[in-house]
Scaffold this active site. Sequence first.
Site: not given
Ligand code: PLP
Length: 378
Positions: A74, A151, A325
């Site tokens: 993130t 995702n 998320c």
């Molecule tokens: N980007 C994508 C495509 C994701 O799937 C995710 C988490 O699901 C993130 C960013 C965020 O990553 P993090 O969980 O390490 O903050």
Amino acid sequence: MSDTAVYLDHAASAPLRPEAREAMLPFLDGRFGNPSSIHRFGREARAALEDARARLARVIGAAPAEIVFTRAGTEADNLAVLGRARESKGAPVAVSAIEHKAVLASGHAARDEGSPLILLPVDGNGVVRLDGVDAALEAGPAVVSVMWANNEMGVLEPVAEVGARCRAAGVAFHSDAVQALGKVPVRVDEAAVDLLALSAHKVGGPKGVGALYVRRGTRLHPLLFGGGQERGMRPGTEDVAGAAGFAAAAEAAEAERETAMARIAALRDWLEAGLREAVPGLVVNGAGAPRLPTISNVSVPGADPEALLMGLDLEGIAVSSGSACSSGAVEPSHVLTAMGIPPELAGPSIRFSLGWTTSDVDIARALEVFPRVAARVR
Ligand code: PLP
């Protein structure tokens, strides 16, 4: 309540790989130094941090100095999008409509600070439209952001084509490769990316550790202020254990990628064929585009999505609806909506995501349970 646990939510978080755990342990224990200290404890930590940086860089074809360790994927996405917007003071920001919230919300934040937001449209499979990218480039954006793999659907985006267009226009190109790393080849040189976000826990590393690849010469405004760590782009004492675990996990995932992905693709195909046969009307979303082998997103028309998830959980099957998320909300996902999928199909959608621990026993159990639960909640 079933005591057989089947974990099919690797895209939310993957189990820690033994290689990552081994690599982290010394830095959670005796080797506790601060990598910025000049004494031997510090030098030991610095050496481990730089070793992790070099190894992660090698996995994606970058130079070690181009890796900035961050606190999760993130933060890497925020730094790329908002960091470019702040650097360019008022130029627009162009992000695809199917980005993760880490990118989309950065676009909204940039807009609130005076950078117009351009949402790049996608086709019915969730693939970004290149004519939309061309139109956005005419506005001279500070950054174009198109993810490597989505995702929710696993759909692969045309990053090489987008990168070439951005390069020709002299515009910075950011790609969120959080879901792609370790599943498809992710090489910064092949896609002409200038910025690339990664996250450790999606490849079997620890949570709360990420990295941003920053191509040499790409200027970014930092989001945090403090000491000069990570070349001033991400100040704050580095998580040495986390970086070591991230590098070990990324290397392990990359080393087994071809064999693991062939195995997982076969499991995914078996799952989808079985579900299509056993659940009348089931739709596999994004199936018309190249996808990651690890993700399968299905819609069950007429099913109550919450009841479906709970019913599966009671039977020991862990999956997610839409994006894990941002779970908690039962609204149709913004990704399916951007693809033009109507709410009656987008609402009742379930994401299966497979990974390094997934076995044929897991898929057999999912195929046994899912049709029964789906029939019950329709
Ligand atoms: N980007 C994508 C495509 C994701 O799937 C995710 C988490 O699901 C993130 C960013 C965020 O990553 P993090 O969980 O390490 O903050």
